[in-house]
Every structure is written in structure tokens, then in C-alpha cells.
Scaffold this motif. Structure first.
Motif, PDB file in Angstrom:
ATOM      1  N   TYR A  68      72.807 100.331  37.956  1.00 57.98           N
ATOM      2  CA  TYR A  68      72.987  99.888  39.251  1.00 57.98           C
ATOM      3  C   TYR A  68      72.119  98.772  39.872  1.00 57.98           C
ATOM      4  O   TYR A  68      72.524  97.779  40.425  1.00 57.98           O
ATOM      5  CB  TYR A  68      73.032 101.034  40.272  1.00 57.98           C
ATOM      6  CG  TYR A  68      74.253 102.147  40.113  1.00 57.98           C
ATOM      7  CD1 TYR A  68      75.328 101.623  39.405  1.00 57.98           C
ATOM      8  CD2 TYR A  68      74.296 103.123  40.463  1.00 57.98           C
ATOM      9  CE1 TYR A  68      76.527 102.306  39.269  1.00 57.98           C
ATOM     10  CE2 TYR A  68      75.040 104.213  40.228  1.00 57.98           C
ATOM     11  CZ  TYR A  68      76.577 103.683  39.630  1.00 57.98           C
ATOM     12  OH  TYR A  68      77.494 104.456  39.573  1.00 57.98           O
ATOM     13  N   GLU A  69      70.611  98.900  39.621  1.00 62.97           N
ATOM     14  CA  GLU A  69      69.737  97.944  40.143  1.00 62.97           C
ATOM     15  C   GLU A  69      70.179  96.623  39.287  1.00 62.97           C
ATOM     16  O   GLU A  69      69.948  95.635  40.117  1.00 62.97           O
ATOM     17  CB  GLU A  69      68.388  98.453  39.866  1.00 62.97           C
ATOM     18  CG  GLU A  69      67.971  99.373  40.762  1.00 62.97           C
ATOM     19  CD  GLU A  69      66.544 100.122  40.412  1.00 62.97           C
ATOM     20  OE1 GLU A  69      65.895  99.636  39.326  1.00 62.97           O
ATOM     21  OE2 GLU A  69      65.862 100.722  41.228  1.00 62.97           O
ATOM     22  N   ALA A  70      70.419  96.493  38.158  1.00 65.87           N
ATOM     23  CA  ALA A  70      70.843  95.213  37.384  1.00 65.87           C
ATOM     24  C   ALA A  70      71.875  94.688  38.079  1.00 65.87           C
ATOM     25  O   ALA A  70      72.139  93.649  38.122  1.00 65.87           O
ATOM     26  CB  ALA A  70      70.808  95.642  35.773  1.00 65.87           C
ATOM     27  N   LYS A  71      73.149  95.673  38.291  1.00 66.76           N
ATOM     28  CA  LYS A  71      74.279  94.976  38.956  1.00 66.76           C
ATOM     29  C   LYS A  71      74.097  94.456  40.371  1.00 66.76           C
ATOM     30  O   LYS A  71      74.453  93.394  40.633  1.00 66.76           O
ATOM     31  CB  LYS A  71      75.287  95.998  38.929  1.00 66.76           C
ATOM     32  CG  LYS A  71      75.931  96.610  37.898  1.00 66.76           C
ATOM     33  CD  LYS A  71      76.672  97.711  37.480  1.00 66.76           C
ATOM     34  CE  LYS A  71      77.382  98.005  36.230  1.00 66.76           C
ATOM     35  NZ  LYS A  71      78.380  99.086  36.315  1.00 66.76           N
ATOM     36  N   ILE A  72      73.115  95.122  40.799  1.00 66.16           N
ATOM     37  CA  ILE A  72      72.953  94.833  42.422  1.00 66.16           C
ATOM     38  C   ILE A  72      72.242  93.391  42.234  1.00 66.16           C
ATOM     39  O   ILE A  72      72.458  92.423  43.153  1.00 66.16           O
ATOM     40  CB  ILE A  72      72.049  95.758  43.153  1.00 66.16           C
ATOM     41  CG1 ILE A  72      72.862  96.953  43.452  1.00 66.16           C
ATOM     42  CG2 ILE A  72      71.438  95.320  44.569  1.00 66.16           C
ATOM     43  CD1 ILE A  72      72.141  98.183  44.060  1.00 66.16           C
ATOM     44  N   ALA A  73      71.129  93.118  41.524  1.00 69.23           N
ATOM     45  CA  ALA A  73      70.517  91.957  41.520  1.00 69.23           C
ATOM     46  C   ALA A  73      71.194  90.879  40.953  1.00 69.23           C
ATOM     47  O   ALA A  73      71.451  89.710  41.458  1.00 69.23           O
ATOM     48  CB  ALA A  73      69.234  92.382  40.236  1.00 69.23           C
ATOM     49  N   ALA A  74      72.360  91.110  39.874  1.00 70.04           N
ATOM     50  CA  ALA A  74      73.369  90.058  39.798  1.00 70.04           C
ATOM     51  C   ALA A  74      74.152  89.886  40.729  1.00 70.04           C
ATOM     52  O   ALA A  74      74.213  88.380  40.961  1.00 70.04           O
ATOM     53  CB  ALA A  74      74.249  90.553  38.500  1.00 70.04           C
ATOM     54  N   GLU A  76      73.537  90.121  43.991  1.00 63.60           N
ATOM     55  CA  GLU A  76      72.558  89.343  45.138  1.00 63.60           C
ATOM     56  C   GLU A  76      72.390  87.819  44.578  1.00 63.60           C
ATOM     57  O   GLU A  76      72.355  87.005  45.541  1.00 63.60           O
ATOM     58  CB  GLU A  76      71.257  89.977  44.971  1.00 63.60           C
ATOM     59  CG  GLU A  76      71.265  91.251  45.855  1.00 63.60           C
ATOM     60  CD  GLU A  76      70.132  91.894  45.922  1.00 63.60           C
ATOM     61  OE1 GLU A  76      69.026  91.694  45.345  1.00 63.60           O
ATOM     62  OE2 GLU A  76      69.772  92.981  46.826  1.00 63.60           O
ATOM     63  N   ARG A  77      72.171  87.561  43.387  1.00 63.90           N
ATOM     64  CA  ARG A  77      72.124  86.180  42.921  1.00 63.90           C
ATOM     65  C   ARG A  77      73.303  85.504  43.169  1.00 63.90           C
ATOM     66  O   ARG A  77      73.325  84.398  43.569  1.00 63.90           O
ATOM     67  CB  ARG A  77      71.822  86.347  41.349  1.00 63.90           C
ATOM     68  CG  ARG A  77      70.141  86.611  40.978  1.00 63.90           C
ATOM     69  CD  ARG A  77      70.005  85.991  39.505  1.00 63.90           C
ATOM     70  NE  ARG A  77      70.688  86.772  38.754  1.00 63.90           N
ATOM     71  CZ  ARG A  77      70.650  88.063  38.133  1.00 63.90           C
ATOM     72  NH1 ARG A  77      69.339  88.617  38.617  1.00 63.90           N
ATOM     73  NH2 ARG A  77      71.307  88.629  37.468  1.00 63.90           N
ATOM     74  N   LYS A  78      74.564  86.103  42.820  1.00 62.99           N
ATOM     75  CA  LYS A  78      75.632  85.473  43.020  1.00 62.99           C
ATOM     76  C   LYS A  78      76.046  85.160  44.668  1.00 62.99           C
ATOM     77  O   LYS A  78      76.437  84.049  44.878  1.00 62.99           O
ATOM     78  CB  LYS A  78      76.760  86.188  42.655  1.00 62.99           C
ATOM     79  CG  LYS A  78      78.111  85.794  42.588  1.00 62.99           C
ATOM     80  CD  LYS A  78      78.342  84.663  41.677  1.00 62.99           C
ATOM     81  CE  LYS A  78      79.792  83.924  41.385  1.00 62.99           C
ATOM     82  NZ  LYS A  78      79.781  82.858  40.718  1.00 62.99           N
TER      83      LYS A  78
END
Length: 120
Positions: A68-74, A76-78
Motif C-alpha cells: 500500500y505504501e508503494a502504491k500511495i507513493a506512486a 502521490e508522484r502522479k
């Protein structure tokens, strides 16, 4: 050369649940093999990890949190990228190519300017 099936990844929640079902007697190993089309070696490996505590629910939850943290970071970048693009579009002046009285088409183009006489 043997034909192998497609490589599959099983979720972190599936493995301990399957091992728990086998260890509790709710599901037999052969039944699990048939139902989920798994190899006996894979089930044995998971059961060994389960018995050692390597497939505990805390680790499963930690894996889910990391995903989930990796998906959230992606995401946020988008969002940051889209926000920058939006600011750029807002700051760019829009060119007015055709006035309201002129009608233009890609095929015909703008109306020709009126001439004041013949060709000289």
C-alpha cells in the motif's frame, strides 16, 4: 522438454490461510492440490515456512502495508506531475487563431481578404 503452466504468484493472505486449513484438518493436502492446482512440493514448502512462523499474519499484514505504501507513493508522484502540468497549462496564454466573426475550417481555412481591384 516439459510444458509448464504460467508462473503464478499467490497473495500473502492465501498462503497462511491454506496452511492453517491443512494443519487444522479442514482441507487435505491432495484436496488443496486439486482445488488450487498447486504442486505437492510448493504446499510442503509453504507448510514448512508456516511451521517456522515465516508465514505469520503479522508478516502478511506488514507485506500488505508495504504494498500500500508503494502504491500511495506512486499515486502521490502522479498527482504531483498532474498538478505541475495543470499549473503550466494555466500559465500558458491561449492564442486566439480565429475571431468570432470568422468561421474557419481545417479544409477551407479562413475566408480570403477582400481585394480592392484586379491583379496588377
Amino acid at each position: 522438454m516439459s510444458s509448464r503452466g504460467p508462473y503464478r504468484r499467490h497473495s500473502a493472505q492465501f498462503k497462511p490461510q491454506l496452511c492453517h486449513d491443512i494443519r487444522s484438518g479442514a482441507l487435505g493436502r491432495r484436496d488443496a492440490q486439486r482445488k488450487y492446482t498447486l504442486s505437492a512440493n510448493l504446499i510442503q514448502m509453504w507448510l514448512t515456512q508456516f511451521d517456522r512462523g515465516e508465514l505469520s499474519t503479522e508478516e502478511v499484514e506488514a507485506d500488505v502495508v508495504v504494498d500500500y505504501e508503494a502504491k500511495i507513493a506512486a499515486l502521490e508522484r502522479k498527482v504531483g506531475q498532474l498538478a505541475m502540468e495543470l499549473e503550466l497549462v494555466k500559465k500558458t496564454p491561449r492564442l486566439r487563431l480565429v475571431s468570432d466573426s470568422e468561421n474557419s475550417s481545417i479544409i477551407t481555412g479562413p475566408k480570403p481578404a477582400p481585394s480592392d481591384g484586379g491583379v496588377k
